[in-house]
Scaffold this motif. Structure first.
Motif, PDB file in Angstrom:
ATOM      1  N   GLY A 107       0.820  -1.209   0.000  1.00  0.00           N
ATOM      2  CA  GLY A 107       0.000   0.000   0.000  1.00  0.00           C
ATOM      3  C   GLY A 107       0.850   1.253   0.000  1.00  0.00           C
ATOM      4  N   ASN A 108       1.951   1.225   0.761  1.00  0.00           N
ATOM      5  CA  ASN A 108       2.874   2.352   0.813  1.00  0.00           C
ATOM      6  C   ASN A 108       3.488   2.597  -0.566  1.00  0.00           C
ATOM      7  OD1 ASN A 108       4.912   4.220   1.412  1.00  0.00           O
ATOM      8  ND2 ASN A 108       5.250   3.353   3.422  1.00  0.00           N
ATOM      9  N   MET A 109       3.874   1.517  -1.248  1.00  0.00           N
ATOM     10  CA  MET A 109       4.450   1.665  -2.589  1.00  0.00           C
ATOM     11  C   MET A 109       3.405   2.197  -3.569  1.00  0.00           C
ATOM     12  SD  MET A 109       7.110  -1.529  -3.039  1.00  0.00           S
ATOM     13  CE  MET A 109       6.013  -2.840  -2.550  1.00  0.00           C
ATOM     14  N   ASP A 110       2.154   1.746  -3.428  1.00  0.00           N
ATOM     15  CA  ASP A 110       1.080   2.254  -4.295  1.00  0.00           C
ATOM     16  C   ASP A 110       0.907   3.758  -4.105  1.00  0.00           C
ATOM     17  OD1 ASP A 110       0.537  -0.293  -5.277  1.00  0.00           O
ATOM     18  OD2 ASP A 110      -1.124  -0.653  -3.878  1.00  0.00           O
ATOM     19  N   ILE A 111       0.898   4.206  -2.849  1.00  0.00           N
ATOM     20  CA  ILE A 111       0.742   5.633  -2.549  1.00  0.00           C
ATOM     21  C   ILE A 111       1.905   6.437  -3.138  1.00  0.00           C
ATOM     22  CG2 ILE A 111       0.834   7.340  -0.678  1.00  0.00           C
ATOM     23  CD1 ILE A 111      -1.862   6.142  -0.789  1.00  0.00           C
ATOM     24  N   ALA A 112       3.132   5.934  -2.968  1.00  0.00           N
ATOM     25  CA  ALA A 112       4.311   6.638  -3.494  1.00  0.00           C
ATOM     26  C   ALA A 112       4.243   6.749  -5.018  1.00  0.00           C
ATOM     27  CB  ALA A 112       5.584   5.917  -3.064  1.00  0.00           C
ATOM     28  N   GLU A 113       3.882   5.661  -5.693  1.00  0.00           N
ATOM     29  CA  GLU A 113       3.784   5.679  -7.158  1.00  0.00           C
ATOM     30  C   GLU A 113       2.695   6.646  -7.606  1.00  0.00           C
ATOM     31  OE1 GLU A 113       2.870   2.615 -10.865  1.00  0.00           O
ATOM     32  OE2 GLU A 113       3.607   1.814  -8.965  1.00  0.00           O
ATOM     33  N   ASP A 114       1.540   6.571  -6.964  1.00  0.00           N
ATOM     34  CA  ASP A 114       0.443   7.477  -7.318  1.00  0.00           C
ATOM     35  C   ASP A 114       0.825   8.936  -7.091  1.00  0.00           C
ATOM     36  OD1 ASP A 114      -1.123   5.297  -7.971  1.00  0.00           O
ATOM     37  OD2 ASP A 114      -2.293   5.337  -6.113  1.00  0.00           O
ATOM     38  N   PHE A 115       1.554   9.202  -6.012  1.00  0.00           N
ATOM     39  CA  PHE A 115       1.971  10.571  -5.697  1.00  0.00           C
ATOM     40  C   PHE A 115       2.905  11.117  -6.771  1.00  0.00           C
ATOM     41  CE2 PHE A 115       4.885  13.568  -3.578  1.00  0.00           C
ATOM     42  CZ  PHE A 115       3.978  14.508  -3.151  1.00  0.00           C
ATOM     43  N   ILE A 116       3.898  10.322  -7.149  1.00  0.00           N
ATOM     44  CA  ILE A 116       4.858  10.763  -8.171  1.00  0.00           C
ATOM     45  C   ILE A 116       4.139  11.011  -9.494  1.00  0.00           C
ATOM     46  CG2 ILE A 116       6.818  10.009  -9.597  1.00  0.00           C
ATOM     47  CD1 ILE A 116       7.890   8.644  -7.010  1.00  0.00           C
ATOM     48  N   LYS A 117       3.247  10.104  -9.876  1.00  0.00           N
ATOM     49  CA  LYS A 117       2.514  10.266 -11.131  1.00  0.00           C
ATOM     50  C   LYS A 117       1.615  11.498 -11.084  1.00  0.00           C
ATOM     51  CE  LYS A 117       2.729   5.494 -12.650  1.00  0.00           C
ATOM     52  NZ  LYS A 117       1.964   4.334 -13.107  1.00  0.00           N
ATOM     53  N   TYR A 118       0.997  11.758  -9.944  1.00  0.00           N
ATOM     54  CA  TYR A 118       0.152  12.941  -9.797  1.00  0.00           C
ATOM     55  C   TYR A 118       0.976  14.218  -9.995  1.00  0.00           C
ATOM     56  CZ  TYR A 118      -2.625  16.614  -7.689  1.00  0.00           C
ATOM     57  OH  TYR A 118      -3.291  17.797  -7.474  1.00  0.00           O
ATOM     58  N   VAL A 119       2.137  14.274  -9.350  1.00  0.00           N
ATOM     59  CA  VAL A 119       2.994  15.455  -9.459  1.00  0.00           C
ATOM     60  C   VAL A 119       3.449  15.653 -10.899  1.00  0.00           C
ATOM     61  CG1 VAL A 119       5.229  16.431  -8.780  1.00  0.00           C
ATOM     62  CG2 VAL A 119       3.744  15.418  -7.044  1.00  0.00           C
ATOM     63  N   LEU A 120       3.845  14.571 -11.574  1.00  0.00           N
ATOM     64  CA  LEU A 120       4.295  14.692 -12.962  1.00  0.00           C
ATOM     65  C   LEU A 120       3.159  15.128 -13.884  1.00  0.00           C
ATOM     66  CD1 LEU A 120       6.706  11.640 -13.309  1.00  0.00           C
ATOM     67  CD2 LEU A 120       7.265  14.038 -12.821  1.00  0.00           C
ATOM     68  N   LYS A 121       1.951  14.614 -13.676  1.00  0.00           N
ATOM     69  CA  LYS A 121       0.800  15.054 -14.477  1.00  0.00           C
ATOM     70  C   LYS A 121       0.540  16.540 -14.256  1.00  0.00           C
ATOM     71  CE  LYS A 121      -1.689  10.678 -14.521  1.00  0.00           C
ATOM     72  NZ  LYS A 121      -2.841   9.941 -13.988  1.00  0.00           N
ATOM     73  N   TYR A 122       0.637  16.968 -13.005  1.00  0.00           N
ATOM     74  CA  TYR A 122       0.431  18.381 -12.690  1.00  0.00           C
ATOM     75  C   TYR A 122       1.460  19.247 -13.425  1.00  0.00           C
ATOM     76  CZ  TYR A 122      -0.254  22.704 -10.143  1.00  0.00           C
ATOM     77  OH  TYR A 122      -0.499  24.023  -9.821  1.00  0.00           O
ATOM     78  N   ILE A 123       2.696  18.815 -13.399  1.00  0.00           N
ATOM     79  CA  ILE A 123       3.769  19.561 -14.066  1.00  0.00           C
ATOM     80  C   ILE A 123       3.507  19.647 -15.569  1.00  0.00           C
ATOM     81  CG2 ILE A 123       6.218  19.444 -14.720  1.00  0.00           C
ATOM     82  CD1 ILE A 123       6.699  18.279 -11.870  1.00  0.00           C
ATOM     83  N   LEU A 124       3.138  18.523 -16.189  1.00  0.00           N
ATOM     84  CA  LEU A 124       2.867  18.526 -17.631  1.00  0.00           C
ATOM     85  C   LEU A 124       1.716  19.451 -17.995  1.00  0.00           C
ATOM     86  CD1 LEU A 124       3.332  14.749 -18.464  1.00  0.00           C
ATOM     87  CD2 LEU A 124       4.718  16.630 -19.314  1.00  0.00           C
ATOM     88  N   GLU A 125       0.714  19.543 -17.131  1.00  0.00           N
ATOM     89  CA  GLU A 125      -0.461  20.355 -17.424  1.00  0.00           C
ATOM     90  C   GLU A 125      -0.285  21.833 -17.063  1.00  0.00           C
ATOM     91  OE1 GLU A 125      -3.572  18.384 -15.273  1.00  0.00           O
ATOM     92  OE2 GLU A 125      -3.461  16.587 -16.541  1.00  0.00           O
ATOM     93  N   ASN A 126       0.542  22.138 -16.066  1.00  0.00           N
ATOM     94  CA  ASN A 126       0.585  23.492 -15.515  1.00  0.00           C
ATOM     95  C   ASN A 126       1.920  24.215 -15.621  1.00  0.00           C
ATOM     96  OD1 ASN A 126      -2.196  23.703 -14.186  1.00  0.00           O
ATOM     97  ND2 ASN A 126      -1.426  21.751 -13.411  1.00  0.00           N
ATOM     98  N   CYS A 127       2.947  23.545 -16.094  1.00  0.00           N
ATOM     99  CA  CYS A 127       4.283  24.166 -16.124  1.00  0.00           C
ATOM    100  C   CYS A 127       4.903  24.059 -17.512  1.00  0.00           C
ATOM    101  CB  CYS A 127       5.179  23.500 -15.081  1.00  0.00           C
ATOM    102  SG  CYS A 127       4.540  23.553 -13.407  1.00  0.00           S
TER     103      CYS A 127
END
Length: 119
Positions: free
Chosen positions: A38-58
């Motif tokens: 579960g911890n690894m799932d959260i970490a992977e989801d967090f990194i992917k969320y941040v990268l999606k945000y960067i692609l859309e907003n930066c």
């Protein structure tokens, strides 16, 4: 709710070098009843969320970094150049699942790596 701790973390190594004490910033999601998977799932989801945000907003920042990376690659020999640009690399991370290996498997991968074989 969504509770995260973000703050400085210190790690000491058993050595007398400048790397004896290192400071870094770490995000720690507060999760009850979570196991390692579960911890690894959260970490992977967090990194992917941040990268999606960067692609859309930066986009301007990414364009600047993409150009800089391309210019740095031009100075390298052809064999050392990256086949993907920065944006493609970020999309690759988002679009693919993370590989999960044990500590022993990770050490074996590092031992078999080209830089390690060159010493």
């Amino acid at each position: 709710g969504q509770v995260y701790t973000f703050g400085p973390t210190f790690r000491a190594e058993n050595s007398n070098t400048s790397r004896h004490l290192a400071e870094f910033w770490m995000v720690e999601p507060e999760m009850a009843f979570c196991d390692l998977a579960g911890n690894m799932d959260i970490a992977e989801d967090f990194i992917k969320y941040v990268l999606k945000y960067i692609l859309e907003n930066c986009k301007d920042d990414l364009a600047f970094l993409e150009e800089r990376l391309a210019n740095e690659d031009k100075a390298k020999p052809e064999a050392e150049r990256s086949p993907m640009g920065l944006t493609d690399k970020l999309r690759f991370v988002i679009d693919n699942n993370f590989k999960r290996v044990s500590y022993t498997e990770a050490i074996d991968i590092l031992k078999d790596s080209k830089p390690n074989k060159k010493k």
